[in-house]
Design a protein around this motif. Structure first.
Motif, PDB file in Angstrom:
ATOM      1  N   PHE A  97      59.901  67.170  89.152  1.00 26.83           N
ATOM      2  CA  PHE A  97      58.643  67.908  89.170  1.00 26.83           C
ATOM      3  C   PHE A  97      57.794  67.474  90.371  1.00 26.83           C
ATOM      4  CE2 PHE A  97      54.485  69.376  87.809  1.00 26.83           C
ATOM      5  CZ  PHE A  97      54.775  70.537  87.109  1.00 26.83           C
ATOM      6  N   GLU A  98      57.786  66.165  90.647  1.00 23.00           N
ATOM      7  CA  GLU A  98      57.055  65.657  91.806  1.00 23.00           C
ATOM      8  C   GLU A  98      57.595  66.255  93.097  1.00 23.00           C
ATOM      9  OE1 GLU A  98      56.054  61.510  92.298  1.00 23.00           O
ATOM     10  OE2 GLU A  98      56.611  61.119  90.219  1.00 23.00           O
ATOM     11  N   LYS A  99      58.909  66.298  93.232  1.00 17.29           N
ATOM     12  CA  LYS A  99      59.525  66.850  94.440  1.00 17.29           C
ATOM     13  C   LYS A  99      59.226  68.333  94.578  1.00 17.29           C
ATOM     14  CE  LYS A  99      63.351  63.516  94.559  1.00 17.29           C
ATOM     15  NZ  LYS A  99      64.811  63.324  94.391  1.00 17.29           N
ATOM     16  N   SER A 146      70.996  69.053  91.357  1.00 17.07           N
ATOM     17  CA  SER A 146      70.708  67.636  91.598  1.00 17.07           C
ATOM     18  C   SER A 146      69.931  67.467  92.898  1.00 17.07           C
ATOM     19  CB  SER A 146      72.011  66.836  91.663  1.00 17.07           C
ATOM     20  OG  SER A 146      72.855  67.344  92.693  1.00 17.07           O
ATOM     21  N   ASN A 147      69.385  66.274  93.072  1.00 12.05           N
ATOM     22  CA  ASN A 147      68.758  65.835  94.329  1.00 12.05           C
ATOM     23  C   ASN A 147      67.424  66.481  94.658  1.00 12.05           C
ATOM     24  OD1 ASN A 147      70.952  64.127  94.860  1.00 12.05           O
ATOM     25  ND2 ASN A 147      72.086  65.808  95.799  1.00 12.05           N
ATOM     26  N   GLY A 148      66.883  67.283  93.789  1.00 11.66           N
ATOM     27  CA  GLY A 148      65.563  67.845  94.042  1.00 11.66           C
ATOM     28  C   GLY A 148      65.580  69.323  94.373  1.00 11.66           C
ATOM     29  N   PRO A 149      64.415  69.986  94.259  1.00 11.35           N
ATOM     30  CA  PRO A 149      64.314  71.432  94.468  1.00 11.35           C
ATOM     31  C   PRO A 149      64.760  71.902  95.842  1.00 11.35           C
ATOM     32  CG  PRO A 149      62.370  70.616  93.350  1.00 11.35           C
ATOM     33  CD  PRO A 149      63.153  69.408  93.766  1.00 11.35           C
ATOM     34  N   HIS A 150      64.683  71.042  96.850  1.00 13.49           N
ATOM     35  CA  HIS A 150      65.128  71.451  98.179  1.00 13.49           C
ATOM     36  C   HIS A 150      66.650  71.607  98.235  1.00 13.49           C
ATOM     37  CE1 HIS A 150      64.663  67.136  97.794  1.00 13.49           C
ATOM     38  NE2 HIS A 150      65.479  66.919  98.792  1.00 13.49           N
ATOM     39  N   TYR A 151      67.359  71.022  97.278  1.00 16.65           N
ATOM     40  CA  TYR A 151      68.801  71.262  97.142  1.00 16.65           C
ATOM     41  C   TYR A 151      69.097  72.344  96.110  1.00 16.65           C
ATOM     42  CZ  TYR A 151      70.240  67.176  99.889  1.00 16.65           C
ATOM     43  OH  TYR A 151      70.476  66.283 100.903  1.00 16.65           O
ATOM     44  N   HIS A 152      68.233  72.479  95.122  1.00 18.01           N
ATOM     45  CA  HIS A 152      68.497  73.393  94.018  1.00 18.01           C
ATOM     46  C   HIS A 152      68.778  74.813  94.491  1.00 18.01           C
ATOM     47  CE1 HIS A 152      66.160  70.659  90.987  1.00 18.01           C
ATOM     48  NE2 HIS A 152      67.254  70.104  91.452  1.00 18.01           N
ATOM     49  N   ARG A 153      68.009  75.282  95.445  1.00 17.78           N
ATOM     50  CA  ARG A 153      68.141  76.678  95.869  1.00 17.78           C
ATOM     51  C   ARG A 153      69.529  76.976  96.430  1.00 17.78           C
ATOM     52  NH1 ARG A 153      62.509  79.087  97.960  1.00 17.78           N
ATOM     53  NH2 ARG A 153      61.132  78.026  96.485  1.00 17.78           N
ATOM     54  N   GLU A 207      46.283  65.117  85.275  1.00 15.63           N
ATOM     55  CA  GLU A 207      47.648  65.454  85.675  1.00 15.63           C
ATOM     56  C   GLU A 207      48.340  64.247  86.320  1.00 15.63           C
ATOM     57  OE1 GLU A 207      45.171  67.531  86.125  1.00 15.63           O
ATOM     58  OE2 GLU A 207      45.799  69.557  85.519  1.00 15.63           O
ATOM     59  N   GLU A 208      47.562  63.451  87.047  1.00 19.35           N
ATOM     60  CA  GLU A 208      48.133  62.274  87.703  1.00 19.35           C
ATOM     61  C   GLU A 208      48.750  61.336  86.672  1.00 19.35           C
ATOM     62  OE1 GLU A 208      46.531  58.061  89.258  1.00 19.35           O
ATOM     63  OE2 GLU A 208      45.190  59.765  89.566  1.00 19.35           O
ATOM     64  N   ARG A 209      48.014  61.067  85.607  1.00 19.31           N
ATOM     65  CA  ARG A 209      48.507  60.159  84.572  1.00 19.31           C
ATOM     66  C   ARG A 209      49.758  60.715  83.893  1.00 19.31           C
ATOM     67  NH1 ARG A 209      47.173  55.031  85.181  1.00 19.31           N
ATOM     68  NH2 ARG A 209      45.042  54.896  85.966  1.00 19.31           N
ATOM     69  N   GLN A 210      49.763  62.017  83.657  1.00 18.52           N
ATOM     70  CA  GLN A 210      50.886  62.632  82.946  1.00 18.52           C
ATOM     71  C   GLN A 210      52.133  62.716  83.817  1.00 18.52           C
ATOM     72  OE1 GLN A 210      49.667  66.440  81.396  1.00 18.52           O
ATOM     73  NE2 GLN A 210      47.870  65.605  80.381  1.00 18.52           N
ATOM     74  N   LEU A 211      51.939  62.872  85.129  1.00 22.00           N
ATOM     75  CA  LEU A 211      53.073  63.138  86.008  1.00 22.00           C
ATOM     76  C   LEU A 211      53.572  61.902  86.739  1.00 22.00           C
ATOM     77  CD1 LEU A 211      55.006  65.150  87.316  1.00 22.00           C
ATOM     78  CD2 LEU A 211      53.246  65.616  89.022  1.00 22.00           C
TER      79      LEU A 211
END
Length: 426
Positions: free
Chosen positions: A352-354, A96-103, A340-344
């Motif tokens: 994914f943005e984080k 949760s909370n983004g990739p900076h927490y995932h690790r 990619e901007e439109r899709q993301l």
């Protein structure tokens, strides 16, 4: 006859001599030559007068951008024991909370699985209340993850069919879980339920170095955070394209750019005030505004054409004060290829943005955390491992009467080596 020839020759000689004297005495010729000499002398004097200023400016810019440090060599393998015998039971983890927490969450799950002799399930990602759960392999390289843990922890994609009727038990664990905590709080539940899901919480999370930690537990965390957990190739490809665009925008700075973690939604939260900064133990702000970031970079000496990437997805009017100082500033909305901007950006895929922000901030020439917290800590660790140690931290308690010094702005994670990453590399 001979006398006549001699007389003519003498006359011609005298005539040529007179012409030569006349040319030498010609004012414009001498003035032009002298003017040329004086111009050269004058330009030389001007250059000599400008040189100290130009040299100081060039030296200052060189100091600001910094020099790449050494890429560190991992030294965790020697502390990790290999898997012995069969595994029993399954451990899952909800990220949760983004990739900076995932690790750090995955690292704790690996530690628990290793200590209990259990099989680790491929993590699941909680995208939030309004978003469906994301798939791990949409952001991370699953093949690399499994391969990196081979012979250390067994990893599978799902629970076997003959155990599918078992309802997993959800438990909470603190960040950097210890052997004692596992024995006291997790093992009893695991022995009874067989399948448990870790839902991590972080009462006082940071990535500073700690004394007296169990060597193998720390080595496992190093392995996970700096080798096993890597982004998916598609994410790296898109991140690389954005980095290249920022380098094009930074043409006047030899292709260099600054990445700033500055998100409007976090700045507007109450948590951004009356909290402790990394520089100070008294009450102060946890983040700085767009204007304060601009003033900070300007006072340090960055040119106004410096290229700046913001982790903010789309432009917000509260960022205008920064753009007034540094016009060459971009969000993902302007730095990302159009398709990619439109899709993301309009898909709601915030994880994914984080992840993109994490990658770009790790690859930039300079990283500036306008917001104190886990994103700053995790990105700092990644940068240090890559030798990208130029991390500048704006002081939220800066005295406006004193000049900002670069040496005071460098992250203490680097200057004091006060980060967990230094225990992972030799």
């Amino acid at each position: 006859m001979i006398d006549l020839k001699q007389a003519v020759a003498a006359f011609l000689t005298l005539g040529m001599l007179a012409m030569l004297i006349n040319m030498m005495s010609n004012g414009p010729f001498l003035d032009a030559d002298q003017a040329s000499s004086e111009e050269k002398y004058s330009n030389g004097s001007e250059l000599r007068e400008r040189s100290p200023t130009v040299n100081r400016k060039a030296a200052r810019l060189k100091e600001l951008w910094g020099r790449p440090g050494p890429v560190l060599e991992p030294c965790w393998d020697k502390h990790i024991t290999h898997l012995k015998g069969k595994t029993w039971g399954f451990i899952g983890v909800r990220l949760s909370n983004g990739p900076h927490y995932h690790r750090v969450q995955i690292a704790d799950a690996v530690v628990v699985s290793k200590y209990l002799g259990a099989t680790l399930l491929i993590p699941t990602i909680k995208d939030g209340h309004k978003e469906p759960n994301g798939q791990f392999d949409k952001i991370y390289d699953t093949t690399r993850f499994i391969a990196s843990l081979q012979n250390i922890v067994r990893v599978v994609g799902r629970i076997p069919d003959d155990m599918s009727s078992i309802t997993p038990t959800v438990i909470s664990v603190p960040y950097r879980v210890t052997h004692d905590y596992i024995d006291e709080h997790i093992r009893p539940v695991f022995n009874q339920k067989t399948v448990i899901i870790l839902d991590s919480f972080f009462p006082n999370i940071n990535l500073k170095a700690k004394e007296g930690e169990n060597i193998e537990l720390e080595a496992l965390r190093c392995l996970v955070m700096y080798k096993a957990v890597q982004f998916h190739s598609q994410l790296l490809k898109l991140g690389g394209r954005i980095v290249n665009r920022m380098r094009e925008a930074g043409e006047m700075s030899e292709g260099r750019f600054v990445a700033v973690d500055l998100r409007v939604d976090l700045l507007q939260r109450k948590g951004c005030t009356n909290s402790t900064s990394e520089h100070d133990n008294s009450k102060t702000k946890k983040c700085v505004t767009a204007l304060e970031v601009g003033e900070f970079l300007k006072e340090l000496g960055f040119p106004t054409d410096t290229a700046i990437y913001l982790t903010q997805s789309r432009w917000d009017e509260t960022l205008d004060p920064l753009r007034e100082i540094f016009p060459n500033v971009y969000t993902k909305e302007y730095s990302m290829p159009f398709n990619e901007e439109r899709q993301l950006l309009y898909s709601g895929k915030t994880q994914f943005e984080k992840a993109l922000d994490f990658y770009i901030c790790s690859q930039s020439d300079i990283f500036v955390p306008a917001i104190s917290g886990m994103f700053y800590s995790t990105v700092a660790g990644q940068r240090i491992s890559l030798g990208k140690t130029q991390i500048l931290v704006p002081s939220s308690k800066h005295d406006t009467t004193s000049k900002i010094r670069l040496v005071d702005s460098l992250s203490r994670y680097v200057t004091k080596k006060d980060h967990f990453v230094y225990s992972c590399f030799c």
